[in-house]
Write a protein that holds these residues in place. Structure first.
Motif, PDB file in Angstrom:
ATOM      1  N   GLY A  52      17.185   7.626 -11.045  1.00  0.00           N
ATOM      2  CA  GLY A  52      18.507   7.042 -10.503  1.00  0.00           C
ATOM      3  C   GLY A  52      19.793   7.508 -11.260  1.00  0.00           C
ATOM      4  O   GLY A  52      19.953   8.578 -11.982  1.00  0.00           O
ATOM      5  N   THR A  53      20.702   6.701 -11.085  1.00  0.00           N
ATOM      6  CA  THR A  53      22.296   7.059 -11.390  1.00  0.00           C
ATOM      7  C   THR A  53      22.879   5.849 -12.032  1.00  0.00           C
ATOM      8  O   THR A  53      22.628   4.698 -11.977  1.00  0.00           O
ATOM      9  N   ARG A  58      33.734   7.716 -18.915  1.00  0.00           N
ATOM     10  CA  ARG A  58      33.748   9.194 -18.395  1.00  0.00           C
ATOM     11  C   ARG A  58      32.595   9.794 -18.169  1.00  0.00           C
ATOM     12  O   ARG A  58      32.430  11.011 -17.643  1.00  0.00           O
ATOM     13  N   LEU A  59      31.555   9.135 -18.629  1.00  0.00           N
ATOM     14  CA  LEU A  59      30.228   9.825 -18.447  1.00  0.00           C
ATOM     15  C   LEU A  59      29.245   9.107 -17.714  1.00  0.00           C
ATOM     16  O   LEU A  59      29.413   7.944 -17.415  1.00  0.00           O
ATOM     17  N   SER A  60      28.438  10.113 -16.742  1.00  0.00           N
ATOM     18  CA  SER A  60      27.527   9.646 -15.692  1.00  0.00           C
ATOM     19  C   SER A  60      26.455  10.410 -15.944  1.00  0.00           C
ATOM     20  O   SER A  60      26.568  11.673 -16.453  1.00  0.00           O
ATOM     21  N   ALA A  61      25.231  10.042 -15.492  1.00  0.00           N
ATOM     22  CA  ALA A  61      23.944  10.519 -15.304  1.00  0.00           C
ATOM     23  C   ALA A  61      23.308  10.408 -14.309  1.00  0.00           C
ATOM     24  O   ALA A  61      23.216   9.184 -13.536  1.00  0.00           O
ATOM     25  N   LEU A  71      20.736  15.272 -14.718  1.00  0.00           N
ATOM     26  CA  LEU A  71      22.139  15.700 -14.898  1.00  0.00           C
ATOM     27  C   LEU A  71      22.964  14.738 -15.668  1.00  0.00           C
ATOM     28  O   LEU A  71      22.920  13.784 -15.357  1.00  0.00           O
ATOM     29  N   LEU A  72      23.858  15.468 -16.610  1.00  0.00           N
ATOM     30  CA  LEU A  72      24.807  14.620 -17.401  1.00  0.00           C
ATOM     31  C   LEU A  72      26.309  15.266 -17.045  1.00  0.00           C
ATOM     32  O   LEU A  72      26.499  16.424 -17.383  1.00  0.00           O
TER      33      LEU A  72
END
Lengths: 109, 114
Positions: A52-53, A58-61, A71-72
């Motif tokens: 999932g996400t 400011r960060l997401s993965a 992905l980061l």
């Protein structure tokens, strides 16, 4: 055992730029975590994301478990984002983490 | 929020000496992991405990031993220290030994062997 590969190995950004770090893993995972190791050596837990996400400021993965990658994303980078980013995964009972070699990020002002 | 506590934060020893590293997990966490990170390397799993029993073992030298106590804190004992043992030692804790538990890492103990 599971293999974890990260790319790129090094990344230099100008402050304010965006970046994407990638983590490939060799088998199905039940645990995947992203960490930031700061210049003082502390390992900061960023995300627990076996699928999932997720987003945190400011960060997401994003982890696509069926395609075995995560992905980061770092947006509007700051100098304090500098350090080493590790991806770590586990597929075995007991949850021991296998780390990738890391991505060294340098953000210049 | 309470975090994992490790002591000491820094330790300097001579070759062939012994060292004891301590780890206090997050309250109500019953699983503890130890990792070793050499200079310029990624952390490597050493050993883990669940409910005071060893649950898994990685590349831990025979010179090292560890245990988890009734209050869930853990100690890593290192004997006959070698120069190559110089590293950052992390302890992590999680709530229960399932496939899906987040591991929270302590600040680490930096061991230097002279």
């Amino acid at each position: 055992g599971i293999q974890v590969e990260q790319s790129p190995p090094d990344l230099i950004l100008q402050e304010g730029a965006n970046s994407t770090l990638r983590c490939n893993f060799s088998d199905s995972v039940n645990n995947l975590q992203w960490f930031h190791q700061n210049p003082w050596g502390q390992l900061i837990n960023l995300f627990y994301i076996p699928s999932g996400t997720k987003q945190n400021g400011r960060l997401s993965a994003t982890t696509v478990a069926t395609e075995r990658y995560s992905l980061l994303y770092i947006s509007s980078s700051q100098t304090t984002d500098s350090g080493v980013y590790f991806c770590a995964a586990s597929m075995e009972y007991g949850n021991k983490l296998v780390f990738g070699a890391g991505t060294i990020l340098r953000v210049k002002s | 929020a309470a975090g994992v506590i490790q002591s000491p934060r820094h330790l300097i020893k001579e070759k062939r000496e012994t060292a004891t590293l301590k780890c206090y997990p997050i309250p109500r966490h019953d699983t503890v992991y130890w990792y070793q990170q050499g200079p310029g390397q990624d952390p490597q799993f050493l050993i883990s405990f669940y409910e005071k029993m060893q649950s898994d073992k990685g590349s831990i030298p025979d010179r090292f031993s560890a245990q988890q106590f009734s209050d869930y804190h853990s100690e890593l004992n290192m004997s006959s220290l070698e120069l190559g043992d110089s590293a950052l030692y992390f302890c992590a804790s999680s709530a229960g030994q399932t496939f899906t538990d987040t591991q929270y890492f302590g600040p680490g103990t930096r061991l230097t062997v002279l």
